[in-house]
Write an enzyme that holds these catalytic residues in place. Structure first.
Site, PDB file in Angstrom:
ATOM      1  N   ARG A  26      23.616 -37.178 -39.867  1.00 29.65           N
ATOM      2  CA  ARG A  26      24.312 -35.901 -40.014  1.00 29.65           C
ATOM      3  C   ARG A  26      23.313 -34.780 -39.732  1.00 29.65           C
ATOM      4  O   ARG A  26      22.177 -34.823 -40.192  1.00 29.65           O
ATOM      5  CB  ARG A  26      24.885 -35.747 -41.426  1.00 29.65           C
ATOM      6  N   GLU A  38      27.359 -27.486 -34.314  1.00 27.94           N
ATOM      7  CA  GLU A  38      27.735 -28.134 -33.068  1.00 27.94           C
ATOM      8  C   GLU A  38      28.984 -27.492 -32.475  1.00 27.94           C
ATOM      9  O   GLU A  38      30.003 -27.390 -33.183  1.00 27.94           O
ATOM     10  CB  GLU A  38      27.989 -29.633 -33.320  1.00 27.94           C
ATOM     11  N   HIS A  79      26.114 -35.349 -29.596  1.00 22.85           N
ATOM     12  CA  HIS A  79      26.947 -36.041 -30.587  1.00 22.85           C
ATOM     13  C   HIS A  79      27.846 -37.078 -29.910  1.00 22.85           C
ATOM     14  O   HIS A  79      29.068 -37.117 -30.115  1.00 22.85           O
ATOM     15  CB  HIS A  79      27.798 -35.041 -31.376  1.00 22.85           C
TER      16      HIS A  79
END
Length: 316
Positions: A236, A265, A284
């Site tokens: 994370r 993000e 990601h």
């Protein structure tokens, strides 16, 4: 039964199918949904599927038909679980679908640092090798992984798979985990966080994000690490203090930082890590191999079917 998918694009940008879900009700798929659109789009929904679209207490209060929220991910922090329980709304997630893909990405990042294959591929396409005086050249020192110490923080499904791969590379594997040593594979040695940070050549983060782990990697932690250490975060984003890591890289107190996740993000262009040459990022996507997304949709659709049959699975 009205089923609304609020942000289906990342899980299924068009190469997979929602047809199986359509057998269970009227399905509406939105590629993306902004916070201001959430309530209007889900107003008539009995079932909502979401990946990153937040469904909090306020949204639930305005969605009178809502009976079920299916999170298209393992992490379910986008849903106010307490509010859902109060309203009798079932919430499910999709556990362990991306274990292999995320573990693979950990070592893709690590090998990027130790072998720099993309750097050499680009340089050689531009004529670097063809014009070289010798049969070989290198711009960076290479590092063998065999014999190095690989530290894992959090030994869940992904952490355990990473440990297996690190062992296959001949690395010594240390782990910070709540599991007792006698429950660990013979090649994994339980260690304290201080030992992990101060002695490991590679540290890979696989712990959940909690108030205790937020900014687990901060200026104090980084001062414990060896200047030659490589830090990897595929867990994370907020496990890491971006500015502290950027400072450590700039000052030569950390050899490299590899990440598939960041605190924000997509990141702002001003994120201090983006300007560091020894920071390596993927957007990601560790979870997003086609194989993993197939598993994701399969389990998510099975979760809906199980709920409708009165036997919900993967409830959180």
């Amino acid at each position: 039964m009205n089923i609304v998918i609020l942000d289906g694009f990342t899980a299924n940008p068009g190469d997979l199918s929602w047809e199986e879900l359509k057998e269970m009700g009227n399905v509406t798929v939105y590629d993306r949904t902004s916070p201001s659109e959430t309530v209007a789009r889900a107003a008539e929904a009995d079932i909502v599927l979401t990946n990153k679209v937040v469904i909090g207490r306020e949204e639930m209060a305005r969605l009178s038909r809502l009976k079920y929220i299916g999170v298209l991910a393992t992490g379910y922090n986008v849903v106010d679980i307490e509010a859902a329980h109060e309203r009798g709304i079932t919430v499910t997630n999709v556990p362990a679908y991306s274990t292999e893909s995320v573990a693979q990405m950990v070592f893709a990042h690590l090998l990027t640092v130790t072998n720099r294959t993309e750097h050499y591929a680009i340089a050689n396409r531009e004529g670097r090798w063809s014009s070289n005086l010798d049969f070989c050249y290198w711009d960076f020192p290479h590092m063998e992984l065999s014999g190095k110490v690989f530290g894992i923080v959090g030994l869940g499904n992904i952490g355990q798979r990473v440990a297996t791969i690190a062992n296959a590379f001949g690395m010594r594997v240390w782990a910070f985990t709540s599991k007792s040593q006698n429950l660990l594979p013979s090649y994994v040695v339980k260690k304290s966080l201080t030992e992990i940070f101060s002695e490991c050549d590679v540290v890979s983060l696989h712990c959940p994000l909690t108030p205790d782990t937020r900014h687990l990697i901060d200026s104090q932690t980084l001062r414990q690490m060896k200047p030659s250490a490589i830090l990897i975060n595929t867990g994370r984003g907020p496990l890491v203090d971006d500015q502290a890591v950027a400072d450590a890289l700039a000052e030569g107190r950390l050899a490299a930082f590899c990440a598939d996740v960041l605190t924000e993000e997509p990141p702002k262009a001003s994120n201090p890590l983006l300007s560091q040459p020894n920071a390596f990022f993927t957007p990601h996507i560790a979870w997003a191999s086609k194989e993993a997304r197939i598993r994701l949709l399969h389990v998510a659709i099975h979760n809906v079917r199980s709920f409708l049959s009165g036997h919900p699975q993967n409830v959180v």
